[in-house]
Write a protein that holds these residues in place. Structure first.
Motif, PDB file in Angstrom:
ATOM      1  N   ARG A 179      -5.367  -6.336   2.406  1.00 36.81           N
ATOM      2  CA  ARG A 179      -4.094  -6.084   1.722  1.00 36.81           C
ATOM      3  C   ARG A 179      -3.560  -7.382   1.114  1.00 36.81           C
ATOM      4  O   ARG A 179      -2.919  -8.169   1.792  1.00 36.81           O
ATOM      5  CB  ARG A 179      -3.082  -5.484   2.699  1.00 36.81           C
ATOM      6  CG  ARG A 179      -3.543  -4.151   3.224  1.00 36.81           C
ATOM      7  CD  ARG A 179      -2.532  -3.428   4.085  1.00 36.81           C
ATOM      8  NE  ARG A 179      -2.979  -2.055   4.282  1.00 36.81           N
ATOM      9  CZ  ARG A 179      -2.359  -1.146   4.999  1.00 36.81           C
ATOM     10  NH1 ARG A 179      -1.232  -1.440   5.606  1.00 36.81           N
ATOM     11  NH2 ARG A 179      -2.852   0.072   5.111  1.00 36.81           N
ATOM     12  N   TYR A 206      -4.949   2.346  17.880  1.00 38.25           N
ATOM     13  CA  TYR A 206      -4.965   3.533  17.026  1.00 38.25           C
ATOM     14  C   TYR A 206      -6.011   4.549  17.480  1.00 38.25           C
ATOM     15  O   TYR A 206      -5.855   5.743  17.245  1.00 38.25           O
ATOM     16  CB  TYR A 206      -5.269   3.139  15.573  1.00 38.25           C
ATOM     17  CG  TYR A 206      -4.060   2.840  14.735  1.00 38.25           C
ATOM     18  CD1 TYR A 206      -3.171   1.842  15.107  1.00 38.25           C
ATOM     19  CD2 TYR A 206      -3.820   3.546  13.564  1.00 38.25           C
ATOM     20  CE1 TYR A 206      -2.071   1.546  14.322  1.00 38.25           C
ATOM     21  CE2 TYR A 206      -2.717   3.255  12.771  1.00 38.25           C
ATOM     22  CZ  TYR A 206      -1.845   2.259  13.160  1.00 38.25           C
ATOM     23  OH  TYR A 206      -0.760   1.977  12.376  1.00 38.25           O
ATOM     24  N   GLU A 239      -1.529  12.252   8.085  1.00 35.73           N
ATOM     25  CA  GLU A 239      -1.793  10.838   8.374  1.00 35.73           C
ATOM     26  C   GLU A 239      -2.959  10.688   9.334  1.00 35.73           C
ATOM     27  O   GLU A 239      -3.922   9.958   9.078  1.00 35.73           O
ATOM     28  CB  GLU A 239      -0.548  10.161   8.995  1.00 35.73           C
ATOM     29  CG  GLU A 239       0.626  10.041   8.056  1.00 35.73           C
ATOM     30  CD  GLU A 239       1.546  11.258   8.069  1.00 35.73           C
ATOM     31  OE1 GLU A 239       1.088  12.371   8.447  1.00 35.73           O
ATOM     32  OE2 GLU A 239       2.726  11.117   7.688  1.00 35.73           O
ATOM     33  N   ARG A 298      -6.816  -6.601   8.024  1.00 34.31           N
ATOM     34  CA  ARG A 298      -6.441  -5.812   9.205  1.00 34.31           C
ATOM     35  C   ARG A 298      -7.666  -5.067   9.734  1.00 34.31           C
ATOM     36  O   ARG A 298      -8.337  -4.374   8.962  1.00 34.31           O
ATOM     37  CB  ARG A 298      -5.350  -4.832   8.781  1.00 34.31           C
ATOM     38  CG  ARG A 298      -5.019  -3.773   9.790  1.00 34.31           C
ATOM     39  CD  ARG A 298      -4.009  -2.788   9.187  1.00 34.31           C
ATOM     40  NE  ARG A 298      -3.736  -1.702  10.109  1.00 34.31           N
ATOM     41  CZ  ARG A 298      -3.176  -0.545   9.782  1.00 34.31           C
ATOM     42  NH1 ARG A 298      -2.803  -0.325   8.533  1.00 34.31           N
ATOM     43  NH2 ARG A 298      -2.982   0.389  10.690  1.00 34.31           N
ATOM     44  N   LEU A 318      -6.211  10.737   6.835  1.00 34.63           N
ATOM     45  CA  LEU A 318      -6.423   9.320   6.518  1.00 34.63           C
ATOM     46  C   LEU A 318      -7.149   8.587   7.653  1.00 34.63           C
ATOM     47  O   LEU A 318      -8.175   7.923   7.429  1.00 34.63           O
ATOM     48  CB  LEU A 318      -5.075   8.657   6.209  1.00 34.63           C
ATOM     49  CG  LEU A 318      -5.131   7.216   5.710  1.00 34.63           C
ATOM     50  CD1 LEU A 318      -6.017   7.105   4.484  1.00 34.63           C
ATOM     51  CD2 LEU A 318      -3.737   6.697   5.389  1.00 34.63           C
ATOM     52  N   LEU A 319      -6.639   8.712   8.882  1.00 33.45           N
ATOM     53  CA  LEU A 319      -7.290   8.006   9.988  1.00 33.45           C
ATOM     54  C   LEU A 319      -8.692   8.546  10.232  1.00 33.45           C
ATOM     55  O   LEU A 319      -9.614   7.808  10.578  1.00 33.45           O
ATOM     56  CB  LEU A 319      -6.464   8.104  11.281  1.00 33.45           C
ATOM     57  CG  LEU A 319      -5.110   7.413  11.303  1.00 33.45           C
ATOM     58  CD1 LEU A 319      -4.601   7.214  12.725  1.00 33.45           C
ATOM     59  CD2 LEU A 319      -5.117   6.079  10.582  1.00 33.45           C
ATOM     60  N   ARG A 342     -10.987   7.011   7.644  1.00 35.28           N
ATOM     61  CA  ARG A 342     -11.251   5.611   8.005  1.00 35.28           C
ATOM     62  C   ARG A 342     -12.319   5.532   9.086  1.00 35.28           C
ATOM     63  O   ARG A 342     -13.240   4.724   9.009  1.00 35.28           O
ATOM     64  CB  ARG A 342      -9.968   4.949   8.528  1.00 35.28           C
ATOM     65  CG  ARG A 342      -8.944   4.676   7.448  1.00 35.28           C
ATOM     66  CD  ARG A 342      -7.648   4.114   8.056  1.00 35.28           C
ATOM     67  NE  ARG A 342      -6.648   3.875   7.020  1.00 35.28           N
ATOM     68  CZ  ARG A 342      -5.378   3.562   7.263  1.00 35.28           C
ATOM     69  NH1 ARG A 342      -4.937   3.471   8.512  1.00 35.28           N
ATOM     70  NH2 ARG A 342      -4.538   3.345   6.267  1.00 35.28           N
ATOM     71  N   ASP A 374      -0.834  -3.446  10.835  1.00 30.24           N
ATOM     72  CA  ASP A 374       0.003  -2.404  10.230  1.00 30.24           C
ATOM     73  C   ASP A 374       1.403  -2.956  10.014  1.00 30.24           C
ATOM     74  O   ASP A 374       2.003  -2.790   8.949  1.00 30.24           O
ATOM     75  CB  ASP A 374       0.049  -1.179  11.159  1.00 30.24           C
ATOM     76  CG  ASP A 374       0.933  -0.084  10.584  1.00 30.24           C
ATOM     77  OD1 ASP A 374       0.777   0.217   9.387  1.00 30.24           O
ATOM     78  OD2 ASP A 374       1.796   0.435  11.310  1.00 30.24           O
TER      79      ASP A 374
END
Ligand code: IPM
Ligand code: MN
Length: 363
Positions: free
Chosen positions: A109, A145, A91, A138, A95-96, A99, A251
């Protein structure tokens, strides 16, 4: 647009590979209608990459994404890799990192509601009657984060941990402009979510948005505290159109937006940078508990491909054909297990069959 359009395919873990496979069937079918030549390159990411190369985001994958025009992402993570330190887990480590690396600060979304599946929504019929169609926007590369300092100090009873919520004017402005531009094409209203009765970042967030709202006079800008917003979303989701949030609140509330539709298995997303380079991924997770069983719902992944076709390829009509095909299949009573409504006309199908049915319904 040049004649070649490269898509990096990052299937990842859990149900990722099996649902991506269904999206590929759809792409295979519609590619004849596209006015570019599609080139697909598959790369390993997440836990799968840890198992193969000992690294959740291999250089080759990152480089491959850099060489592409868009990324179609499956999902990453699972209990198998949870023993690893946070930064090395799929994760955060994949993924982060992607990004942040590609500056994908704007996460869209959409959550809309299929009448056929209304029975799955936890909301009462009298609330659903009014319907809803929400675009949750978002902020994705800032806030708590990524804020520094973040970590742990000391040992024993005095041990403590800390994260930093931080937003610059620049970061708020750029996501704000995206939200206003999207609102202009929809119902011309934005509800911005914050906690301005407690947090400094939220106060700045409001100030900056009020300031740029002067450039979009026809859009109505409202603010709502996150605690009230989650209540309002249950009480009357039809009051919302564009919801704009900082990273952490986004989120949380995007999962709520997903659940009130009845299933997280149907919701796509895209994350853009300033040049509208996009990573398209389902909003739900890797669902390791049902992975490899050919029972996962491929709709969110197929809709993510459809978003790619709409936003990156600007082929709105083809994306609509895909969306209509999904509606048609649901309307005929076909459901993956997660979408079972126990109606008399329902036909439970597996992942492969759902993909094929949608593919065959594209006209
Ligand atoms: C999401 C996910 C991710 C997030 C996780 C997997 C890091 O929950 O995309 O919403 O928190 O952003
Ligand atoms: Mn999430």
């Amino acid at each position: 647009m040049s004649n070649i359009f490269k898509i990096a395919i990052l299937a990842g873990d859990g149900i990722g590979p099996e649902v991506i496979k269904q999206a590929m069937k759809i792409l295979e079918k519609v590619k004849q209608y596209l006015n570019v030549k599609i080139i697909l390159d598959e790369y390993v990411v997440g836990g799968a990459a840890i198992d193969l190369y000992g690294n959740t985001l291999p250089k080759k994958t990152l480089y491959g994404c850099e060489q592409s025009n868009a990324i179609l992402f499956g999902s990453v993570g699972g209990p198998k890799w949870d023993y690893l330190p946070l930064n090395k887990r799929p994760e955060k480590g994949a993924l982060l990192k992607i990004r942040k690396y590609f500056n994908l600060f704007a996460n869209l979304r959409p959550s809309f509601f299929y009448n056929e599946l209304s029975i799955l929504s936890p909301l009462k019929e009298k609330i659903l009657k009014k319907g809803f169609n929400i675009m949750c926007i978002r902020e994705l590369t800032g806030g708590i984060y990524f804020g520094q300092p973040s970590g742990r100090k000391k040992k024993g009873i005095n041990e403590y941990a800390f994260d930093t919520e931080i937003y610059s004017k620049f970061e708020i402005e750029r996501i704000g402009h995206i939200a206003f531009k999207i609102a202009l094409k929809r119902k011309k209203k934005i509800c911005s979510i914050d906690k301005a009765n407690v947090l400094n970042t939220s106060i700045l967030w409001r100030e900056v948005l009020i300031n740029i709202s002067k450039e979009y006079k026809s859009v109505k800008l409202e603010f709502m505290y996150i605690d009230n917003a989650v209540m309002q979303l249950m009480k009357n989701p039809s009051q919302f159109d564009v919801i704009l949030c900082p990273n952490l609140f986004g989120d949380i509330i995007s999962d709520q937006c997903a659940m009130i539709t009845g299933s997280v298995g149907n919701l796509p997303s895209v994350s853009f940078n300033q040049d509208y380079f996009g990573l398209y991924e389902p909003s739900g997770g890797s669902a390791p508990d049902i992975a490899g069983k050919n029972i996962a719902n491929p709709i969110a992944q197929i809709l993510s491909l459809s978003m790619l076709i709409e936003y990156s390829l600007k082929e709105y009509n083809i994306s609509k054909k895909i969306n209509d095909a999904i509606k048609k299949v649901l309307n005929r009573g076909y459901r993956t297990l997660d979408l079972s409504t126990n109606e008399i006309n329902e036909k439970i199908v597996n992942t492969e069959d759902m993909g094929t049915l949608i593919m065959e319904s594209i006209i």
